[in-house]
Design a protein around this motif. Structure first.
Motif, PDB file in Angstrom:
ATOM      1  N   VAL A   1       0.817  -1.317  -0.104  1.00  0.00           N
ATOM      2  CA  VAL A   1      -0.069  -0.003   0.099  1.00  0.00           C
ATOM      3  C   VAL A   1       0.940   1.130  -0.029  1.00  0.00           C
ATOM      4  O   VAL A   1       1.844   1.198   0.824  1.00  0.00           O
ATOM      5  CB  VAL A   1      -1.032  -0.102   1.142  1.00  0.00           C
ATOM      6  CG1 VAL A   1      -1.820   1.112   1.236  1.00  0.00           C
ATOM      7  CG2 VAL A   1      -1.921  -1.192   1.384  1.00  0.00           C
ATOM      8  N   SER A   2       0.431   2.152  -0.823  1.00  0.00           N
ATOM      9  CA  SER A   2       1.288   3.589  -0.945  1.00  0.00           C
ATOM     10  C   SER A   2       0.340   4.788  -0.233  1.00  0.00           C
ATOM     11  O   SER A   2       1.147   5.544   0.317  1.00  0.00           O
ATOM     12  CB  SER A   2       1.543   3.887  -2.250  1.00  0.00           C
ATOM     13  OG  SER A   2       2.292   4.952  -2.436  1.00  0.00           O
ATOM     14  N   THR A   3      -0.887   4.542  -0.442  1.00  0.00           N
ATOM     15  CA  THR A   3      -1.774   5.680   0.157  1.00  0.00           C
ATOM     16  C   THR A   3      -2.877   4.929   0.638  1.00  0.00           C
ATOM     17  O   THR A   3      -3.594   4.103   0.214  1.00  0.00           O
ATOM     18  CB  THR A   3      -2.069   6.324  -1.023  1.00  0.00           C
ATOM     19  OG1 THR A   3      -1.184   6.945  -1.780  1.00  0.00           O
ATOM     20  CG2 THR A   3      -3.048   7.812  -0.382  1.00  0.00           C
TER      21      THR A   3
ATOM     22  N   GLN B   1       5.430   0.252   2.575  1.00  0.00           N
ATOM     23  CA  GLN B   1       5.747   1.398   1.696  1.00  0.00           C
ATOM     24  C   GLN B   1       4.610   2.191   1.742  1.00  0.00           C
ATOM     25  O   GLN B   1       4.740   3.303   0.793  1.00  0.00           O
ATOM     26  CB  GLN B   1       5.789   0.657   0.300  1.00  0.00           C
ATOM     27  CG  GLN B   1       6.692  -0.269  -0.002  1.00  0.00           C
ATOM     28  CD  GLN B   1       8.158   0.115   0.234  1.00  0.00           C
ATOM     29  OE1 GLN B   1       8.629   1.136  -0.217  1.00  0.00           O
ATOM     30  NE2 GLN B   1       8.995  -0.419   1.093  1.00  0.00           N
ATOM     31  N   LEU B   2       3.893   2.525   2.779  1.00  0.00           N
ATOM     32  CA  LEU B   2       2.952   3.630   2.972  1.00  0.00           C
ATOM     33  C   LEU B   2       3.744   5.139   2.907  1.00  0.00           C
ATOM     34  O   LEU B   2       4.826   5.239   3.616  1.00  0.00           O
ATOM     35  CB  LEU B   2       2.115   3.477   4.439  1.00  0.00           C
ATOM     36  CG  LEU B   2       1.158   4.334   4.377  1.00  0.00           C
ATOM     37  CD1 LEU B   2       0.135   4.168   3.397  1.00  0.00           C
ATOM     38  CD2 LEU B   2       0.584   4.342   6.004  1.00  0.00           C
TER      39      LEU B   2
ATOM     40  N   ILE C   1      -4.012   8.035  13.455  1.00  0.00           N
ATOM     41  CA  ILE C   1      -2.617   8.326  13.272  1.00  0.00           C
ATOM     42  C   ILE C   1      -1.791   7.795  14.462  1.00  0.00           C
ATOM     43  O   ILE C   1      -0.658   7.204  14.374  1.00  0.00           O
ATOM     44  CB  ILE C   1      -2.318   9.645  13.245  1.00  0.00           C
ATOM     45  CG1 ILE C   1      -2.894  10.341  11.964  1.00  0.00           C
ATOM     46  CG2 ILE C   1      -0.701  10.216  13.323  1.00  0.00           C
ATOM     47  CD1 ILE C   1      -2.667  11.911  11.880  1.00  0.00           C
ATOM     48  N   ARG C   2      -2.413   7.473  15.701  1.00  0.00           N
ATOM     49  CA  ARG C   2      -1.642   6.847  16.564  1.00  0.00           C
ATOM     50  C   ARG C   2      -1.529   5.526  16.376  1.00  0.00           C
ATOM     51  O   ARG C   2      -0.697   4.743  16.615  1.00  0.00           O
ATOM     52  CB  ARG C   2      -2.329   7.119  17.954  1.00  0.00           C
ATOM     53  CG  ARG C   2      -1.940   8.630  18.572  1.00  0.00           C
ATOM     54  CD  ARG C   2      -2.963   8.575  19.902  1.00  0.00           C
ATOM     55  NE  ARG C   2      -2.590   9.617  20.697  1.00  0.00           N
ATOM     56  CZ  ARG C   2      -3.329   9.976  21.904  1.00  0.00           C
ATOM     57  NH1 ARG C   2      -4.287   9.474  22.323  1.00  0.00           N
ATOM     58  NH2 ARG C   2      -2.837  11.103  22.661  1.00  0.00           N
TER      59      ARG C   2
ATOM     60  N   ASP D   1       2.678   1.219  14.617  1.00  0.00           N
ATOM     61  CA  ASP D   1       2.655   0.078  13.752  1.00  0.00           C
ATOM     62  C   ASP D   1       4.289   0.048  13.111  1.00  0.00           C
ATOM     63  O   ASP D   1       4.734   0.859  12.464  1.00  0.00           O
ATOM     64  CB  ASP D   1       1.631   0.073  12.678  1.00  0.00           C
ATOM     65  CG  ASP D   1       1.948  -1.121  11.549  1.00  0.00           C
ATOM     66  OD1 ASP D   1       3.101  -1.817  11.749  1.00  0.00           O
ATOM     67  OD2 ASP D   1       0.952  -1.362  11.005  1.00  0.00           O
ATOM     68  N   SER D   2       4.831  -0.918  13.842  1.00  0.00           N
ATOM     69  CA  SER D   2       6.404  -0.911  13.549  1.00  0.00           C
ATOM     70  C   SER D   2       6.881  -0.844  11.857  1.00  0.00           C
ATOM     71  O   SER D   2       8.020  -0.764  11.606  1.00  0.00           O
ATOM     72  CB  SER D   2       7.010  -2.196  14.048  1.00  0.00           C
ATOM     73  OG  SER D   2       6.504  -3.358  13.839  1.00  0.00           O
ATOM     74  N   SER D   3       5.787  -1.383  11.301  1.00  0.00           N
ATOM     75  CA  SER D   3       6.025  -1.557   9.747  1.00  0.00           C
ATOM     76  C   SER D   3       5.896  -0.244   8.970  1.00  0.00           C
ATOM     77  O   SER D   3       5.969   0.038   7.873  1.00  0.00           O
ATOM     78  CB  SER D   3       4.955  -2.431   9.154  1.00  0.00           C
ATOM     79  OG  SER D   3       3.605  -2.165   9.075  1.00  0.00           O
ATOM     80  N   VAL D   4       5.216   0.791   9.687  1.00  0.00           N
ATOM     81  CA  VAL D   4       4.870   2.215   9.178  1.00  0.00           C
ATOM     82  C   VAL D   4       5.948   3.100   9.597  1.00  0.00           C
ATOM     83  O   VAL D   4       6.268   3.289  10.714  1.00  0.00           O
ATOM     84  CB  VAL D   4       3.747   2.863   9.490  1.00  0.00           C
ATOM     85  CG1 VAL D   4       3.384   4.102   9.102  1.00  0.00           C
ATOM     86  CG2 VAL D   4       2.420   1.473   9.188  1.00  0.00           C
TER      87      VAL D   4
END
Length: 207
Positions: free
Chosen positions: A32-34, A91-92, A111-112, A117-120
């Protein structure tokens, strides 16, 4: 001694199983990009994801999926069922909120969630959309072949701008927890096939 050996062997076997489960072929991953969040009511939201397609055989350069959900994680699972791919947020680049979502004070919770989220990444850019985030992502932009790159480039901080409203996840969390700052977020609007930064939103607390 026998119990120790059995536990050791079981640990190795379980580790092997979990490693095998994590190895997903690249073609089966949707990066996901967006992300887009549109307000429905105090409980539900419309979650839309935009996934770039890199295969030369793909008919569209971006795949779009939308679901109505009350939780981000639940919505991602439902999108995985639609796309038949493992949806990941590594890949956000951009998160969009429609104005009504922001006015109802629901941005901070989302947003919190992403911040934890460790991947973001912390440099994911944030913007508010005047009307509907899903429509912005699904619209046609003839001179912009990739909507993900288009929005990401638009929101990137510019050294030529004296006042820059561009905000990422890290900046937002910092200002939300600060006693001397209010959060600012750019408001974008789509007019005549073009996305522009029209205004700046100031958030004091949640709203």
């Amino acid at each position: 001694m026998k119990k120790s050996i059995i536990l050791f062997v079981l640990t190795i076997l379980l580790t092997g199983c979990s490693d095998k489960e994590l190895k997903v072929p690249l073609e089966d991953i949707g990066m996901v990009s967006t992300l887009s969040f549109d307000y429905i009511d105090e409980e539900m939201m419309k979650l839309t994801v935009a996934i770039p397609q890199f295969s030369p055989e793909a008919k569209e350069n971006t795949q779009l999926f939308s679901v109505t959900t009350d939780m981000i994680s639940k919505g991602i699972v439902e999108i995985e069922m639609q796309s038949d791919k493992k949806i990941v947020l590594n890949q956000l680049r951009v998160v969009l909120f429609n104005e009504e979502f922001a006015k109802h004070g629901r941005m901070r919770k989302v947003i919190r969630h992403l911040y934890r989220d460790s991947s973001v990444g912390n440099k994911v850019l944030i913007a508010i959309v005047k009307e509907n985030g899903e429509e912005v992502l699904k619209a046609d932009y003839p001179d912009k072949p990739n909507v993900n790159l288009y929005i990401n480039d638009l929101l990137q901080p510019s050294i030529n701008t004296a006042f820059n409203p561009n905000t990422n996840i890290h900046d937002f969390i910092y200002t939300q927890t600060s006693t001397v700052h209010d959060s600012i977020v750019p408001i974008v609007d789509k007019k005549n096939g073009i996305i522009k930064i029209e205004e700046v939103a100031v958030l004091r607390g949640k709203k």
